[in-house]
Design a protein around this motif. Structure first.
Motif, PDB file in Angstrom:
ATOM      1  N   CYS A  56     -48.565  57.137  12.981  1.00  0.00           N
ATOM      2  CA  CYS A  56     -46.942  57.618  12.784  1.00  0.00           C
ATOM      3  C   CYS A  56     -46.234  55.847  13.321  1.00  0.00           C
ATOM      4  O   CYS A  56     -45.204  55.671  11.843  1.00  0.00           O
ATOM      5  CB  CYS A  56     -46.994  58.355  14.136  1.00  0.00           C
ATOM      6  SG  CYS A  56     -45.857  59.387  13.354  1.00  0.00           S
ATOM      7  N   MET A  57     -46.620  55.427  14.000  1.00  0.00           N
ATOM      8  CA  MET A  57     -45.828  54.058  14.081  1.00  0.00           C
ATOM      9  C   MET A  57     -46.087  52.947  13.463  1.00  0.00           C
ATOM     10  O   MET A  57     -44.920  52.242  13.824  1.00  0.00           O
ATOM     11  CB  MET A  57     -46.236  53.805  15.778  1.00  0.00           C
ATOM     12  CG  MET A  57     -46.056  54.318  17.447  1.00  0.00           C
ATOM     13  SD  MET A  57     -43.985  54.853  17.746  1.00  0.00           S
ATOM     14  CE  MET A  57     -43.124  53.255  17.696  1.00  0.00           C
TER      15      MET A  57
ATOM     16  N   ASP B  56     -44.598  61.344   9.742  1.00  0.00           N
ATOM     17  CA  ASP B  56     -45.566  62.292  10.246  1.00  0.00           C
ATOM     18  C   ASP B  56     -46.136  62.254   9.094  1.00  0.00           C
ATOM     19  O   ASP B  56     -47.192  62.698   9.319  1.00  0.00           O
ATOM     20  CB  ASP B  56     -44.812  63.707  10.403  1.00  0.00           C
ATOM     21  CG  ASP B  56     -44.100  63.692  12.125  1.00  0.00           C
ATOM     22  OD1 ASP B  56     -44.475  64.644  12.684  1.00  0.00           O
ATOM     23  OD2 ASP B  56     -44.376  62.494  12.731  1.00  0.00           O
TER      24      ASP B  56
ATOM     25  N   CYS C 180     -50.509  61.544   8.832  1.00  0.00           N
ATOM     26  CA  CYS C 180     -51.470  62.671   8.489  1.00  0.00           C
ATOM     27  C   CYS C 180     -52.796  61.989   7.523  1.00  0.00           C
ATOM     28  O   CYS C 180     -53.538  62.706   7.940  1.00  0.00           O
ATOM     29  CB  CYS C 180     -50.929  64.404   8.681  1.00  0.00           C
ATOM     30  SG  CYS C 180     -50.194  64.954   9.549  1.00  0.00           S
TER      31      CYS C 180
ATOM     32  N   VAL D 212     -54.541  59.280   8.341  1.00  0.00           N
ATOM     33  CA  VAL D 212     -56.113  59.652   9.821  1.00  0.00           C
ATOM     34  C   VAL D 212     -56.791  60.865   9.347  1.00  0.00           C
ATOM     35  O   VAL D 212     -58.202  60.575   9.165  1.00  0.00           O
ATOM     36  CB  VAL D 212     -55.271  60.840  11.069  1.00  0.00           C
ATOM     37  CG1 VAL D 212     -56.231  61.560  11.959  1.00  0.00           C
ATOM     38  CG2 VAL D 212     -54.185  60.210  11.940  1.00  0.00           C
TER      39      VAL D 212
ATOM     40  N   GLU E 152     -57.537  60.076   6.108  1.00  0.00           N
ATOM     41  CA  GLU E 152     -58.478  58.944   5.284  1.00  0.00           C
ATOM     42  C   GLU E 152     -59.311  58.556   5.957  1.00  0.00           C
ATOM     43  O   GLU E 152     -60.805  58.507   6.124  1.00  0.00           O
ATOM     44  CB  GLU E 152     -57.591  58.277   4.551  1.00  0.00           C
ATOM     45  CG  GLU E 152     -58.316  56.562   3.851  1.00  0.00           C
ATOM     46  CD  GLU E 152     -59.168  57.870   2.643  1.00  0.00           C
ATOM     47  OE1 GLU E 152     -58.542  58.759   1.808  1.00  0.00           O
ATOM     48  OE2 GLU E 152     -60.166  56.886   1.949  1.00  0.00           O
TER      49      GLU E 152
ATOM     50  N   ASN F 111     -56.959  49.234   9.329  1.00  0.00           N
ATOM     51  CA  ASN F 111     -57.174  49.093   7.900  1.00  0.00           C
ATOM     52  C   ASN F 111     -56.538  49.271   6.980  1.00  0.00           C
ATOM     53  O   ASN F 111     -55.446  49.726   5.990  1.00  0.00           O
ATOM     54  CB  ASN F 111     -58.932  48.812   7.317  1.00  0.00           C
ATOM     55  CG  ASN F 111     -58.823  47.623   8.091  1.00  0.00           C
ATOM     56  OD1 ASN F 111     -57.868  46.207   9.269  1.00  0.00           O
ATOM     57  ND2 ASN F 111     -60.288  47.495   8.825  1.00  0.00           N
TER      58      ASN F 111
ATOM     59  N   LYS G 252     -52.942  48.836   4.487  1.00  0.00           N
ATOM     60  CA  LYS G 252     -53.160  49.195   3.531  1.00  0.00           C
ATOM     61  C   LYS G 252     -52.107  50.182   2.715  1.00  0.00           C
ATOM     62  O   LYS G 252     -51.936  49.995   1.657  1.00  0.00           O
ATOM     63  CB  LYS G 252     -54.870  50.209   3.438  1.00  0.00           C
ATOM     64  CG  LYS G 252     -55.046  50.361   1.463  1.00  0.00           C
ATOM     65  CD  LYS G 252     -55.971  50.630   1.516  1.00  0.00           C
ATOM     66  CE  LYS G 252     -55.986  52.192   1.099  1.00  0.00           C
ATOM     67  NZ  LYS G 252     -57.563  52.394   0.224  1.00  0.00           N
TER      68      LYS G 252
ATOM     69  N   ARG H 248     -49.135  48.429   3.630  1.00  0.00           N
ATOM     70  CA  ARG H 248     -48.168  47.538   1.501  1.00  0.00           C
ATOM     71  C   ARG H 248     -47.754  47.828   0.781  1.00  0.00           C
ATOM     72  O   ARG H 248     -47.255  47.528  -0.074  1.00  0.00           O
ATOM     73  CB  ARG H 248     -50.249  46.470   0.970  1.00  0.00           C
ATOM     74  CG  ARG H 248     -50.058  45.582   2.591  1.00  0.00           C
ATOM     75  CD  ARG H 248     -51.618  44.598   1.815  1.00  0.00           C
ATOM     76  NE  ARG H 248     -53.275  44.666   1.181  1.00  0.00           N
ATOM     77  CZ  ARG H 248     -53.532  45.502   2.673  1.00  0.00           C
ATOM     78  NH1 ARG H 248     -53.622  44.756   3.988  1.00  0.00           N
ATOM     79  NH2 ARG H 248     -54.550  46.279   2.514  1.00  0.00           N
TER      80      ARG H 248
ATOM     81  N   ALA I 188     -37.086  48.959  15.611  1.00  0.00           N
ATOM     82  CA  ALA I 188     -37.377  47.443  15.857  1.00  0.00           C
ATOM     83  C   ALA I 188     -38.690  47.199  15.566  1.00  0.00           C
ATOM     84  O   ALA I 188     -39.730  46.411  15.437  1.00  0.00           O
ATOM     85  CB  ALA I 188     -36.669  47.426  17.282  1.00  0.00           C
TER      86      ALA I 188
END
Lengths: 155, 468
Positions: free
Chosen positions: A22-23, A28, A32, A35, A37, A65, A69, A72, A99
């Motif tokens: 999430c961060m 959210d 989800c 997580v 994947e 990772n 991905k 990006r 921030a």
């Protein structure tokens, strides 16, 4: 590790994984997906995990990772640069969550794991393959930029 | 709200995890099962015995869970053993990237069973077993035919165990396609050669005195089969190409890693070189590594590199495949290279003085032995890159008039030993092997050889190239 143990160990860190994603990703729904994947990839590659003791670190690395991905891909669609450490006024003007997202990559990943996902310095160092001293240095810099007064773990 | 208050609020939000997160493991498990079911397998009913020259067509289109369709755990263990030499094929078997084929063919007391295929866009691996009523050692020699029964080209074939089989044990042969993809249909002709059990040795060496004609004449064809295979596109369209286009320099020579082709059975790294280079690239020492530290080494058995007929440069190098590891990042570490200087592609041997105008780096001590119908050359060669033996020369050689001759046989001996006349003892030189080559029908005093390389560069620090 059998399926039952895999499920139990994912359950133990599922909340931390969600907070981390999430961060990283700011939503959210995307968290989800990331997580999901990561858990799928871990299940598929479970035989490659040589030492079950490092399961949590290994799974967290897969998640990071996956988040990178996704990030990006998001940044290709909506460019959002990081802000240099010295541009304190720009950081001060942003809500905390934004921030954090605009921190330089190496500081952001440490502060997310340490202060939003609850990893210790040692766990963070293992996940990011850094020395603990490097984690300590980077978290101090990040907290300074974010103007957060949070306890630093004693090494 | 100050920063710490914002932090507390964010942490409170993050505690509120969506309910769908409760079932992430279940979703992952269901997804994995669905992926495995989607992989198509086929079976052919056991027990189809056919007579000489019958043709079979095998269609790959039955969707059955692997374990159920196979139902033969002992045979699968044999497959695991048969691919143990290859990390890529082992990973393919582990990930169920295998097509079981229960086809049995019989002719003249010889039974050929085609057991499994591992096939991708560029390579076919056929796993088979041979057995016979007689006490003979069987050798399988496959030929690929086109749809008209003529020979095809553009591929290379390699065998496990020189093509000899042990009764009932799983053996294999591999077909590699270079530029073209595996066609959707392939037609095979199999010749089965029988050898007396006592003569099951390594292929005839240049020291045995036997001529090629003598060994050819001893061939005993005991059976013939023909077979047609049709492949599932899911397997033959399984590769992907990564654009890399990164340049780097070794020892003043400029190279470019252009593309990487990732297939289940291997990865090909394709290179280009600057026209201004003074040497051709003949070999590379390297490995690939992904983000988790998993390493993929150069292929150890089978084709390691390919070039083309236009230049001496080796343009494409092969490594074990990362296909089944779903690596996010791949980094190539180049640790050295072999070169052939552009002005030193050939070298001249003086067969009387046993000297050469130059020899490849690490090659020395030319010795010449004249025989009634051939000349045998031997060299001392330093091992390269660890324990690797190699051929320092190509098979084609020339006389001073430019007439070409071909060295039909060459061999390597893992130790290099010479007789020290001073001490009267045989001395073994550590780190050196012996390379021997025979040129039939040559009686000249000089011989021009084509060098496989001229020198080697080993890097103190590897060059890192991001492939993906």
């Amino acid at each position: 590790m059998d399926g039952e143990e895999f499920a139990e160990r994912v359950e133990r860190i599922r909340a931390r994984m969600f907070r981390t994603a999430c961060m990283y990703l700011g939503s959210d729904a995307m968290a989800c997906d990331a997580v999901d994947e990561s858990v799928y990839r871990a299940l598929k590659s479970l035989k490659k995990l040589r030492n079950a003791e490092y399961f949590e670190t290994w799974l967290t690395r897969i998640l990071i990772n996956e988040c990178k991905k996704q990030l990006r891909r998001i940044r290709r669609e909506q460019p959002l640069d990081t802000i240099p450490e010295t541009a304190q006024e720009e950081f001060d003007a942003l809500p905390l969550r934004d921030a954090v997202q605009r921190l330089p990559d190496e500081l952001r990943e440490v502060v997310i794991l340490r202060y939003f996902s609850g990893y210790t310095v040692a766990e963070t160092a293992k996940c990011l393959e850094l020395a603990q001293g490097t984690v300590a240095t980077r978290q101090r810099r990040a907290l300074g930029i974010l103007r957060l007064e949070l306890a630093e773990e004693v090494l | 709200m100050n920063r710490n208050e914002e932090y507390t609020a964010i942490m409170s939000d993050l505690d509120d995890m969506p309910t769908q997160m409760q079932y992430t493991v279940q979703r992952a498990s269901a997804r994995l099962s669905a992926v495995r079911r989607r992989r198509r397998m086929f079976t052919i009913p056991v027990g189809s015995l056919v007579s000489l020259f019958a043709v079979f067509v095998i269609l790959v289109n039955v969707s059955t869970p692997f374990a159920l369709a196979c139902g033969r755990v002992p045979i699968l263990k044999e497959l695991v053993k048969a691919v143990a030499f290859s990390p890529s094929l082992s990973a393919a078997v582990e990930n169920e990237y295998v097509q079981p084929v229960e086809l049995t063919l019989e002719d003249g007391g010889v039974t050929l069973k085609i057991e499994y295929l591992i096939v991708d866009q560029k390579q076919l691996n056929v796993f088979y077993s041979l057995s016979s009523d007689s006490d003979i050692v069987l050798e399988l020699r496959p030929t690929i035919l086109d749809e008209n029964g003529g020979q095809t080209h553009g591929y290379a074939m390699s065998y496990g165990g020189y093509g000899f089989t042990t009764e009932g044990e799983l053996s294999s042969f591999t077909v590699d396609f270079f530029d073209n993809d595996i066609p959707p249909d392939m037609f095979f002709s199999f010749e089965i050669i029988g050898h007396e059990s006592a003569t099951r040795d390594e292929p005839v060496s240049i020291d045995s005195g036997e001529s090629k004609e003598e060994t050819e004449g001893a061939r005993n064809v005991v059976a013939n089969f023909e077979l047609s295979l049709t492949f599932d596109p899911e397997f033959t369209e399984s590769g992907r190409v990564i654009d890399v286009y990164q340049t780097f320099e070794i020892d003043g020579q400029k190279l470019e890693l252009t593309t990487a082709e990732v297939y289940p059975t291997h990865i090909r790294l394709n290179f280009d070189a600057a026209d201004s280079n003074t040497a051709w690239l003949k070999g590379l020492y390297f490995f690939l590594e992904d983000e988790s530290g998993t390493r993929f080494e150069a292929i150890g058995n089978g084709i390691t590199a390919t070039g083309d007929e236009h230049t001496p440069m080796m343009k494409s190098f092969r490594l074990e495949s990362p296909y089944f590891y779903e690596s996010e990042q791949l980094t190539l570490y180049v640790t050295g290279a072999e070169w052939l200087l552009k002005d030193k592609e050939k070298l001249r041997l003086d067969l009387i003085s046993e000297s050469a105008d130059w020899l490849p780096e690490g090659v020395s001590n030319l010795k010449v032995e004249r025989r009634s119908s051939s000349v045998v050359l031997s060299f001392a060669c330093e091992y390269k890159n660890g324990e690797q033996m190699y051929n320092p020369f190509f098979g084609t050689c020339y006389d001073e008039a430019g007439n070409d001759y071909y060295s039909e046989s060459s061999s390597t001996i893992s130790e290099y030993t010479y007789f020290d006349e001073e001490t009267g003892e045989h001395v073994t030189v550590p780190g050196v092997f012996e390379y021997r080559m025979s040129v039939d029908g040559y009686d000249g005093d000089t011989l021009i050889l084509t060098a496989a390389f001229s020198g080697v560069t080993l890097l103190d620090e590897p060059i890192e190239i991001d492939v993906e």
